[in-house]
Design a protein around this motif. Structure first.
Motif, PDB file in Angstrom:
ATOM      1  N   GLN A 135      32.236  35.114  69.434  1.00  0.00           N
ATOM      2  CA  GLN A 135      31.340  33.997  69.757  1.00  0.00           C
ATOM      3  C   GLN A 135      30.493  34.316  70.982  1.00  0.00           C
ATOM      4  O   GLN A 135      29.302  33.993  71.028  1.00  0.00           O
ATOM      5  CB  GLN A 135      32.153  32.722  70.022  1.00  0.00           C
ATOM      6  CG  GLN A 135      32.628  31.993  68.784  1.00  0.00           C
ATOM      7  CD  GLN A 135      33.343  30.716  69.169  1.00  0.00           C
ATOM      8  OE1 GLN A 135      34.161  30.683  70.093  1.00  0.00           O
ATOM      9  NE2 GLN A 135      33.058  29.651  68.453  1.00  0.00           N
ATOM     10  N   ARG A 136      31.121  34.926  71.980  1.00  0.00           N
ATOM     11  CA  ARG A 136      30.380  35.254  73.209  1.00  0.00           C
ATOM     12  C   ARG A 136      29.286  36.280  72.922  1.00  0.00           C
ATOM     13  O   ARG A 136      28.231  36.268  73.558  1.00  0.00           O
ATOM     14  CB  ARG A 136      31.325  35.804  74.275  1.00  0.00           C
ATOM     15  CG  ARG A 136      32.314  34.788  74.825  1.00  0.00           C
ATOM     16  CD  ARG A 136      32.904  35.264  76.145  1.00  0.00           C
ATOM     17  NE  ARG A 136      33.556  36.557  76.029  1.00  0.00           N
ATOM     18  CZ  ARG A 136      34.850  36.725  75.771  1.00  0.00           C
ATOM     19  NH1 ARG A 136      35.627  35.667  75.566  1.00  0.00           N
ATOM     20  NH2 ARG A 136      35.376  37.935  75.703  1.00  0.00           N
ATOM     21  N   ARG A 159      41.433  34.622  69.929  1.00  0.00           N
ATOM     22  CA  ARG A 159      40.766  35.256  71.069  1.00  0.00           C
ATOM     23  C   ARG A 159      39.722  36.269  70.593  1.00  0.00           C
ATOM     24  O   ARG A 159      38.696  36.470  71.250  1.00  0.00           O
ATOM     25  CB  ARG A 159      41.800  35.940  71.971  1.00  0.00           C
ATOM     26  CG  ARG A 159      42.814  34.978  72.578  1.00  0.00           C
ATOM     27  CD  ARG A 159      42.187  33.705  73.131  1.00  0.00           C
ATOM     28  NE  ARG A 159      41.251  33.981  74.219  1.00  0.00           N
ATOM     29  CZ  ARG A 159      40.463  33.076  74.770  1.00  0.00           C
ATOM     30  NH1 ARG A 159      40.457  31.837  74.305  1.00  0.00           N
ATOM     31  NH2 ARG A 159      39.669  33.398  75.771  1.00  0.00           N
ATOM     32  N   ALA A 160      39.978  36.912  69.438  1.00  0.00           N
ATOM     33  CA  ALA A 160      38.961  37.795  68.857  1.00  0.00           C
ATOM     34  C   ALA A 160      37.744  36.979  68.440  1.00  0.00           C
ATOM     35  O   ALA A 160      36.596  37.380  68.662  1.00  0.00           O
ATOM     36  CB  ALA A 160      39.543  38.552  67.657  1.00  0.00           C
ATOM     37  N   MET A 173      26.672  44.686  73.048  1.00  0.00           N
ATOM     38  CA  MET A 173      28.048  44.489  73.489  1.00  0.00           C
ATOM     39  C   MET A 173      29.015  44.905  72.375  1.00  0.00           C
ATOM     40  O   MET A 173      28.947  44.409  71.262  1.00  0.00           O
ATOM     41  CB  MET A 173      28.293  43.009  73.826  1.00  0.00           C
ATOM     42  CG  MET A 173      29.729  42.698  74.213  1.00  0.00           C
ATOM     43  SD  MET A 173      29.933  40.930  74.585  1.00  0.00           S
ATOM     44  CE  MET A 173      31.715  40.897  74.825  1.00  0.00           C
ATOM     45  N   SER A 174      29.892  45.878  72.652  1.00  0.00           N
ATOM     46  CA  SER A 174      30.848  46.352  71.657  1.00  0.00           C
ATOM     47  C   SER A 174      32.136  45.530  71.746  1.00  0.00           C
ATOM     48  O   SER A 174      32.524  45.049  72.810  1.00  0.00           O
ATOM     49  CB  SER A 174      31.155  47.835  71.895  1.00  0.00           C
ATOM     50  OG  SER A 174      31.700  48.030  73.191  1.00  0.00           O
ATOM     51  N   THR A 219      26.798  25.482  68.458  1.00  0.00           N
ATOM     52  CA  THR A 219      28.050  24.788  68.163  1.00  0.00           C
ATOM     53  C   THR A 219      29.247  25.427  68.852  1.00  0.00           C
ATOM     54  O   THR A 219      30.340  24.884  68.815  1.00  0.00           O
ATOM     55  CB  THR A 219      28.329  24.774  66.649  1.00  0.00           C
ATOM     56  OG1 THR A 219      28.441  26.125  66.186  1.00  0.00           O
ATOM     57  CG2 THR A 219      27.228  24.059  65.904  1.00  0.00           C
ATOM     58  N   ASP A 220      29.043  26.616  69.454  1.00  0.00           N
ATOM     59  CA  ASP A 220      30.146  27.300  70.116  1.00  0.00           C
ATOM     60  C   ASP A 220      30.326  26.731  71.517  1.00  0.00           C
ATOM     61  O   ASP A 220      29.555  27.013  72.430  1.00  0.00           O
ATOM     62  CB  ASP A 220      29.866  28.805  70.227  1.00  0.00           C
ATOM     63  CG  ASP A 220      29.788  29.457  68.870  1.00  0.00           C
ATOM     64  OD1 ASP A 220      30.367  28.885  67.920  1.00  0.00           O
ATOM     65  OD2 ASP A 220      29.153  30.521  68.745  1.00  0.00           O
ATOM     66  N   ALA A 221      31.365  25.930  71.692  1.00  0.00           N
ATOM     67  CA  ALA A 221      31.612  25.308  72.990  1.00  0.00           C
ATOM     68  C   ALA A 221      33.109  25.172  73.207  1.00  0.00           C
ATOM     69  O   ALA A 221      33.890  25.170  72.270  1.00  0.00           O
ATOM     70  CB  ALA A 221      30.962  23.931  73.049  1.00  0.00           C
TER      71      ALA A 221
END
Length: 268
Positions: A249-250, A243-244, A1-2, A256-258
Motif C-alpha cells: 500500500q505504501r 504487513r506485506a 521502491m523494491s 482508500t488506504d488509511a
C-alpha cells in the motif's frame, strides 16, 4: 521502491508476540476447541447410526484424525443432537471467519495493544459475502492455472493473493479486490513468492513440532496444545500477509488506504 521480504516477516513475528497477537491466538484456540467438540459429537452420531444400519464395520473405523472420539467412536462427548452439532460447527466457522477479518484489519493498522470494536463489526456481512463468493472464484482460477501448467497457477496465486485484504480493509468488492491485488503485486511477484515459501516453511516446521508435542497427550490436552500451535501459525501467517499488504500500500497508495481509527470503543 523494491519490496523488502524481511520487513513483513519481522513485523509479523512482532505482531504475533504482542498483546493483540496473543489475544487473537487465544480466540482461535477457543474457537477451534469448541468446533472440535461439536465435530466429535457429530461424527460419533454418524458412526453409531452407520454401524447400527450395517453400513460400516466397526473394525474399519479410523479415529486418528479426531482424538476427541476416544476409544469408542460411537460414544459422543456430550450426546448433542445432530442438528445442534451442525449449528455449532456452522457458528464456529462463522466465528473463525469474523475473528480472522478482525485480525487482518488490526495487523494492517498500527494498533498493538487494543483491538477496536469496529474491526469485528464494520460491514461484516458485506465482507463475509464477498469473501465467500470471491474465495470460490479465486480457488477456481488458481486451480485451473495449476491444472494446465504449474507456473500460471503460482502466478495467479501470488497476483491475486491479497484480494481478501482489499475486501476487509478497504471495503472493496471481490472484483475490486482482485483488481487491487493485481495492481499491488505488479513488479513484486517474485519477492512475494519467496516470502510465501518462507512462511510455508516456517509454519510447516512449527506445525510438525505441535503434532509431535500433542500426540502423546490425553485427548483434550492434545487438542488444546495442537490448537495453540495451529492458532499461532495462523495468526503469524495473517500478520505477515497484512504487513506485506501494508508495505505494498505504501508503494502504491490510493485514497482508500488509511489507518483504522475507531471511536466505537475497544473490545480487548
Amino acid at each position: 521502491m523494491s519490496f523488502e521480504i524481511g520487513e513483513p516477516i519481522e513485523e509479523g513475528f512482532d505482531r504475533l508476540t504482542e498483546r493483540n497477537g496473543l489475544l487473537f491466538v487465544g480466540l482461535f484456540v477457543a474457537i477451534g476447541l469448541i468446533s472440535s467438540v461439536f465435530a466429535a459429537d457429530f461424527v460419533s452420531t454418524l458412526i453409531a447410526d452407520a454401524i447400527e444400519s450395517g453400513d460400516i464395520d466397526p473394525a474399519d473405523i479410523d479415529t486418528s484424525n479426531n482424538p476427541l472420539l476416544g476409544d469408542d467412536p460411537t460414544e459422543p462427548l456430550f450426546g448433542l443432537p445432530i442438528a445442534v452439532s451442525l449449528v455449532g460447527m456452522a457458528a464456529s466457522l462463522l466465528a473463525h471467519a469474523s475473528v480472522a477479518i478482525a485480525a487482518a484489519r488490526t495487523f494492517v493498522g498500527e494498533e498493538t495493544d487494543r483491538i477496536p470494536r469496529e474491526h469485528f463489526t464494520r460491514k461484516l456481512g458485506w465482507s463475509l459475502l464477498n469473501l465467500v463468493v470471491g474465495g470460490i472464484l479465486f480457488g477456481i482460477a488458481v486451480g485451473i492455472g495449476f491444472v494446465f501448467l504449474i507456473v500460471p497457477g503460482f502466478f495467479l496465486l501470488v497476483s491475486l493473493y491479497f484480494w481478501p485484504f482489499a475486501v476487509v480493509v478497504d471495503d472493496e468488492s471481490f472484483v475490486g479486490g482482485f483488481a487491487r491485488s493485481w495492481t499491488l503485486t505488479s513488479g513484486n511477484r517474485i519477492a512475494l513468492f519467496v516470502l510465501g515459501l518462507i512462511v510455508v516453511l516456517v509454519t510447516g516446521v512449527v506445525s510438525s513440532i505441535g503434532t509431535a508435542v500433542s500426540a502423546p497427550l490425553p485427548p483434550i490436552a492434545g487438542v488444546l496444545v495442537s490448537g495453540v500451535f495451529s492458532g499461532a501459525t495462523f495468526v503469524f501467517t495473517v500478520a505477515v500477509a497484512a504487513r506485506a499488504y501494508r508495505q505494498l500500500q505504501r508503494e502504491r497508495p490510493t485514497e482508500t488506504d488509511a489507518e483504522f481509527e475507531s471511536d466505537s470503543g475497544t473490545v480487548f
